[in-house]
Design a protein around this motif. Sequence first.
Motif, mmCIF file in Angstrom:
data_model
loop_
_atom_site.group_PDB
_atom_site.id
_atom_site.type_symbol
_atom_site.label_atom_id
_atom_site.label_comp_id
_atom_site.label_asym_id
_atom_site.label_seq_id
_atom_site.Cartn_x
_atom_site.Cartn_y
_atom_site.Cartn_z
ATOM 1 N N UNK A 145 -36.189 7.450 64.483
ATOM 2 C CA UNK A 145 -36.970 7.022 65.642
ATOM 3 C C UNK A 145 -36.115 6.162 66.551
ATOM 4 N N UNK A 146 -36.344 6.291 67.843
ATOM 5 C CA UNK A 146 -35.662 5.435 68.800
ATOM 6 C C UNK A 146 -36.174 4.001 68.700
ATOM 7 N N UNK A 147 -37.422 3.844 68.276
ATOM 8 C CA UNK A 147 -37.976 2.500 68.116
ATOM 9 C C UNK A 147 -37.179 1.714 67.086
ATOM 10 N N UNK A 148 -36.760 2.378 66.014
ATOM 11 C CA UNK A 148 -35.974 1.666 65.005
ATOM 12 C C UNK A 148 -34.624 1.262 65.576
ATOM 13 N N UNK A 149 -34.022 2.127 66.385
ATOM 14 C CA UNK A 149 -32.742 1.773 66.990
ATOM 15 C C UNK A 149 -32.892 0.519 67.849
ATOM 16 N N UNK A 150 -33.965 0.439 68.599
ATOM 17 C CA UNK A 150 -34.185 -0.753 69.421
ATOM 18 C C UNK A 150 -34.464 -1.987 68.546
ATOM 19 N N UNK A 151 -35.103 -1.779 67.408
ATOM 20 C CA UNK A 151 -35.300 -2.881 66.452
ATOM 21 C C UNK A 151 -33.945 -3.377 65.936
ATOM 22 N N UNK A 152 -33.022 -2.446 65.677
ATOM 23 C CA UNK A 152 -31.694 -2.840 65.226
ATOM 24 C C UNK A 152 -30.941 -3.609 66.314
ATOM 25 N N UNK A 153 -31.166 -3.245 67.573
ATOM 26 C CA UNK A 153 -30.583 -4.034 68.670
ATOM 27 C C UNK A 153 -31.071 -5.483 68.583
ATOM 28 N N UNK A 154 -32.362 -5.665 68.311
ATOM 29 C CA UNK A 154 -32.913 -7.019 68.202
ATOM 30 C C UNK A 154 -32.220 -7.796 67.084
ATOM 31 N N UNK A 155 -32.032 -7.150 65.942
ATOM 32 C CA UNK A 155 -31.349 -7.822 64.836
ATOM 33 C C UNK A 155 -29.921 -8.193 65.234
ATOM 34 N N UNK A 156 -29.258 -7.295 65.936
ATOM 35 C CA UNK A 156 -27.872 -7.557 66.341
ATOM 36 C C UNK A 156 -27.793 -8.705 67.346
ATOM 37 N N UNK A 157 -28.774 -8.809 68.220
ATOM 38 C CA UNK A 157 -28.754 -9.912 69.192
ATOM 39 C C UNK A 157 -28.938 -11.265 68.501
ATOM 40 N N UNK A 158 -29.611 -11.246 67.360
ATOM 41 C CA UNK A 158 -29.856 -12.487 66.625
ATOM 42 C C UNK A 158 -28.760 -12.805 65.611
ATOM 43 N N UNK A 159 -27.890 -11.837 65.322
ATOM 44 C CA UNK A 159 -26.873 -12.003 64.278
ATOM 45 C C UNK A 159 -25.559 -11.434 64.797
ATOM 46 N N UNK A 160 -24.652 -12.303 65.201
ATOM 47 C CA UNK A 160 -23.414 -11.837 65.820
ATOM 48 C C UNK A 160 -22.438 -11.230 64.819
ATOM 49 N N UNK A 161 -22.729 -11.314 63.539
ATOM 50 C CA UNK A 161 -21.878 -10.612 62.571
ATOM 51 C C UNK A 161 -22.124 -9.109 62.606
ATOM 52 N N UNK A 162 -23.229 -8.677 63.233
ATOM 53 C CA UNK A 162 -23.472 -7.250 63.457
ATOM 54 C C UNK A 162 -22.685 -6.855 64.703
ATOM 55 N N UNK A 163 -21.678 -6.037 64.518
ATOM 56 C CA UNK A 163 -20.773 -5.689 65.621
ATOM 57 C C UNK A 163 -21.382 -4.662 66.562
ATOM 58 N N UNK A 164 -22.324 -3.891 66.061
ATOM 59 C CA UNK A 164 -22.969 -2.875 66.876
ATOM 60 C C UNK A 164 -23.833 -1.982 66.008
ATOM 61 N N UNK A 165 -24.440 -0.992 66.653
ATOM 62 C CA UNK A 165 -25.472 -0.174 66.015
ATOM 63 C C UNK A 165 -25.148 1.309 66.192
ATOM 64 N N UNK A 166 -25.312 2.061 65.118
ATOM 65 C CA UNK A 166 -25.334 3.521 65.185
ATOM 66 C C UNK A 166 -26.800 3.926 65.134
ATOM 67 N N UNK A 167 -27.299 4.477 66.228
ATOM 68 C CA UNK A 167 -28.727 4.734 66.360
ATOM 69 C C UNK A 167 -29.119 6.177 66.166
ATOM 70 N N UNK A 168 -30.342 6.485 66.581
ATOM 71 C CA UNK A 168 -30.925 7.830 66.394
ATOM 72 C C UNK A 168 -31.575 8.294 67.695
ATOM 73 N N UNK A 169 -31.402 9.577 67.968
ATOM 74 C CA UNK A 169 -32.114 10.281 69.036
ATOM 75 C C UNK A 169 -32.387 11.692 68.521
ATOM 76 N N UNK A 170 -33.491 12.268 68.951
ATOM 77 C CA UNK A 170 -33.784 13.670 68.632
ATOM 78 C C UNK A 170 -32.838 14.549 69.446
ATOM 79 N N UNK A 171 -31.835 15.099 68.794
ATOM 80 C CA UNK A 171 -30.824 15.881 69.507
ATOM 81 C C UNK A 171 -31.379 17.183 70.081
ATOM 82 N N UNK A 172 -32.530 17.626 69.596
ATOM 83 C CA UNK A 172 -33.115 18.875 70.106
ATOM 84 C C UNK A 172 -34.133 18.637 71.216
ATOM 85 N N UNK A 173 -34.423 17.399 71.532
ATOM 86 C CA UNK A 173 -35.389 17.116 72.600
ATOM 87 C C UNK A 173 -34.868 17.653 73.932
#
Length: 291
Positions: free
Chosen positions: A57-85
């Motif tokens: 879900x894209x919602x989870x990817x945005x949730x991971x962005x929130x975690x990364x903004x709060x924790x600078x030890x997270x260097x970045x996020x590998x997210x999800x998109x429906x590639x067939x959309x």
Amino acid sequence: MNLVDAHQHYWRVDRGDYTWLHDAPASLQRDFLPPDLQAQRSAAGVAGSVLVQAAASEAETRYLFELARADRSILGVVGWVDFEAPDAAARIRALARDGDGLLLGLRPMAQDHADPDWLARPALDAAFDCLQGLDLAFDALVRPPQLPALQRRLRRERELRVVLDHAGKPDIAHGRYDDWAAPIRELAALPKVSCKFSGLLTELAPGMPTGTLDPYVDHLFACFGPARLIWGSDWPVLTLRGSYAHWLELARALAQRHAPHALDRIFSRNALAFYRPRRAPDFPASAGAIP
């Protein structure tokens, strides 16, 4: 030695989009969040990590962005998109915009598709074009039956930065080797394909000795070499077979056997070169880099 964890997860069960957890072992069906890993990661000396999606879900990817903004030890996020959309490219651009530099790549969880040729479908072309246009990485989460389709895809996507998650998930528990080893060799012949030195411990059947991993690890080093192998923990899935410290110690011993002069590459520099995060890990001043 400098350490970057190129593959770890966090999840909060009450978010409700981790469908695979319904059939997962009970020990994984709980929250795993930054405070749960902080002490282990600090003790191991890991300075930063790449956070990888665990829900389709894209919602989870945005949730991971929130975690990364709060924790600078997270260097970045590998997210999800429906590639067939039909609007996959627009969705990818929106995630990249909303991540504001935190989106490092995408992972469509190809292993969950029943069709082993899913990755080669023309319906995915627009998503892959957009990925390359934005210079985002592609995490290939596949099993051995899907490796041929991945190879066909990558022969068309010559400029795509690709990393094979968990070494293509060989069926080590059942002693299968040849159906994995041959396509791995062919994939490694493509110059932009890297491989994560991760997820192998959990492919062991319960009670299997860690020495069972040796021929698989030998093959990875023979095919990719230390320049294209990237260490990751796969925590908390890792906890099914061992602790964070145990896998790091084992992985370091295996790498020492094959490439003693390239440990800093495998355990940090390759991850940074592949994902290109804007954030720099806070390496301790006392960490001596091994050339």
